[in-house]
Scaffold this motif. Structure first.
Motif, short mmCIF file in Angstrom:
data_model
loop_
_atom_site.label_atom_id
_atom_site.label_comp_id
_atom_site.label_asym_id
_atom_site.label_seq_id
_atom_site.Cartn_x
_atom_site.Cartn_y
_atom_site.Cartn_z
N ARG A 240 0.85 -1.19 0.00
CA ARG A 240 0.00 0.00 0.00
C ARG A 240 0.88 1.24 0.00
NH1 ARG A 240 -4.80 -0.51 4.40
NH2 ARG A 240 -4.88 1.72 3.88
N THR A 241 0.39 2.30 -0.59
CA THR A 241 1.17 3.54 -0.68
C THR A 241 1.62 4.01 0.69
OG1 THR A 241 0.17 4.31 -2.73
CG2 THR A 241 1.01 6.00 -1.24
N GLU A 242 0.73 3.94 1.68
CA GLU A 242 1.06 4.44 3.02
C GLU A 242 1.73 3.39 3.89
OE1 GLU A 242 -1.86 3.54 1.63
OE2 GLU A 242 -3.48 4.17 3.00
N GLU B 7 -5.00 16.90 7.48
CA GLU B 7 -4.66 17.54 6.22
C GLU B 7 -3.20 17.27 5.84
OE1 GLU B 7 -5.66 21.65 6.38
OE2 GLU B 7 -7.83 21.29 6.41
N VAL B 8 -2.33 17.23 6.83
CA VAL B 8 -0.93 16.91 6.57
C VAL B 8 -0.81 15.49 6.02
CG1 VAL B 8 1.30 16.42 7.68
CG2 VAL B 8 0.08 18.53 8.21
N ILE B 9 -1.51 14.56 6.63
CA ILE B 9 -1.46 13.17 6.18
C ILE B 9 -2.05 13.04 4.78
CG2 ILE B 9 -2.36 10.85 6.59
CD1 ILE B 9 -0.03 11.63 8.42
N GLN B 10 -3.16 13.69 4.52
CA GLN B 10 -3.80 13.59 3.21
C GLN B 10 -2.91 14.16 2.10
OE1 GLN B 10 -7.51 15.62 3.88
NE2 GLN B 10 -8.45 13.87 4.93
N ALA B 11 -2.26 15.30 2.38
CA ALA B 11 -1.38 15.90 1.37
C ALA B 11 -0.12 15.06 1.19
CB ALA B 11 -1.03 17.33 1.77
N GLN C 147 1.90 8.67 -3.12
CA GLN C 147 1.31 7.97 -4.27
C GLN C 147 2.15 8.17 -5.53
OE1 GLN C 147 -2.57 9.75 -4.19
NE2 GLN C 147 -3.47 8.12 -2.94
N ALA C 148 2.80 9.33 -5.64
CA ALA C 148 3.62 9.61 -6.82
C ALA C 148 4.84 8.69 -6.90
CB ALA C 148 4.06 11.07 -6.81
#
Length: 397
Positions: free
Chosen positions: A65-67, A254-258, A264-265
């Motif tokens: 997974r990305t995270e 918001e920090v985690i989402q950004a 993901q990149a």
């Protein structure tokens, strides 16, 4: 001929690795080089981590997974709970080393032209991450005479403006080994809240605190829930530098989402290394007791030798496994290169990291070196002798 970007031209070379060609040439000529330049522990990686990779029932080495895997992030959260840090797996993004976590943090909180305040000297790659993201580093000098303790808060205040996005610190410090006190962390917490900016802490050396002192994390500070960003890594803690696994931790959604979009990149962190890192979390506490005791002994041997040496002053670190030494030379990088090219004792020489690259203020640290005491005690004694003898001959010449 196509041109290189200005950003590429301005990227700073690593003071830790820039002299590698001279070290390789020294080895090719038959010299033995004792490496004091890089924080590569010689302590064995925990058996639990290595066995997990050997025994992994994998038939296809797939993306994770990305995270990072949910299982691993959950175990990281349990690890933090043991250190008084209350976070959940959703607050964690697994990264390719602490380096990527730092890069994600900078990219998440700042735009080109924004500023980050950092007490200097600091980990050299902070300059590189800032340059890559178009961020300006505003350095706050700490004093050799104070063992590089936190500079006075008014010095931070002078540098805060509308472009300031964060204060970044390394605790315990690389390259200084300074361990911030509870009072110092509370002062920075109050400052971040007063100016509504982020407080980023690189805490990869958390376990390495000596003389009965305790590490104090920004993640335990009340009121910093939306302001604190933690950067961490398995590299030093478990002697797993080659795993390239770290993490970014924040309770700010918001920090985690950004940050997740940056993650993901690059698709995903290494799968096998996550398996090793998850298993490393089961390492018995006795491992750390022995490792920390070993590093404390190495520190004491090195500092004692350098304090007796002519032409050398050394700051006394309270954590990590680095120290800064001031030498009676005009240019420590030239001296470090000379040690590799032109000096040895019985076919043995040393490689150190010139400290100028750990500053962003031009001209600072030119007579300083960083020493990583990651070698066995006998080797450290020989290294200190080579450094002193080399310095005396260099100055005579």
């Amino acid at each position: 001929m196509p041109s290189i970007s200005e950003k590429g031209l301005q990227m700073p070379a690593s003071p830790i690795r820039k002299l590698v060609p001279y070290a390789e040439a020294a080895k090719a000529s038959g010299k033995k080089v004792l490496h004091l330049n890089i924080g590569q522990p010689d302590i064995r990686t925990p058996k639990e981590a290595l066995d997990a990779v050997r025994q992994a029932p994998i038939t296809t080495l797939a993306y994770s997974r990305t995270e990072g895997s949910a299982e691993y992030r959950s175990k990281i959260a349990q690890y933090y709970a043991k250190h008084g840090i209350a976070v959940e797996g959703e607050h964690i993004i697994v990264t390719t080393g602490g380096s990527e976590a730092l890069s994600f943090a900078m990219g998440t909180i700042a735009d080109p032209g924004d500023e980050v305040i950092i007490p200097e000297p600091f980990y050299a790659n902070y300059n590189g991450f800032a340059q890559a993201n178009g961020i300006t580093v505003r350095a706050v000098p700490s004093r050799f005479e104070d063992n590089f303790a936190l500079p006075p808060i008014p010095e931070f205040e002078k540098r805060i403006n509308q472009k300031t996005k964060a204060i970044l610190l390394c605790n315990p410090g690389n390259p200084t080994g300074y361990l911030y006190t509870q009072e110092e962390i509370e002062q920075l917490t109050a400052l971040a809240l007063k100016h509504d900016i982020f407080l980023i802490a690189d805490e990869v050396y958390r376990e390495f605190a000596y003389d009965g002192r305790k590490h104090h994390s920004i993640m335990t500070q009340a009121g910093l829930e939306n302001h604190a960003i933690l950067v961490d890594s398995v590299s030093k803690r478990y002697s797993m530098c080659g795993a390239r696994i770290g993490c970014l931790v924040s309770r700010n959604k918001e920090v985690i989402q950004a940050s997740l979009k940056f993650a993901q990149a690059r698709l995903s962190p290494p799968t096998l290394a996550q398996i090793a890192s998850e298993a490393a979390l089961d390492t018995p506490e006795q491992y750390f007791t022995e490792v920390i005791g070993e590093y404390a002994e190495r520190r004491d041997i090195l500092i004692a030798a350098l304090e007796k040496a002519e032409g050398i002053r050394v700051a006394n670190p309270g954590g990590a496994f680095y120290c800064i030494a001031e030498l009676e030379v005009d240019n420590a990088e030239n001296f470090a290169q000379w040690l590799l090219q032109d000096f040895d004792i019985d076919g043995e020489t040393i490689m150190v990291a010139p400290a100028e690259g750990f500053y962003s203020t031009p001209g600072q640290g030119r007579n300083q070196i960083r020493i990583a005491y990651v070698l066995e005690k006998d080797k450290l004694k020989r290294a200190a002798h080579i450094l002193e003898a080399g310095l005396q001959q260099y100055n005579k010449a």
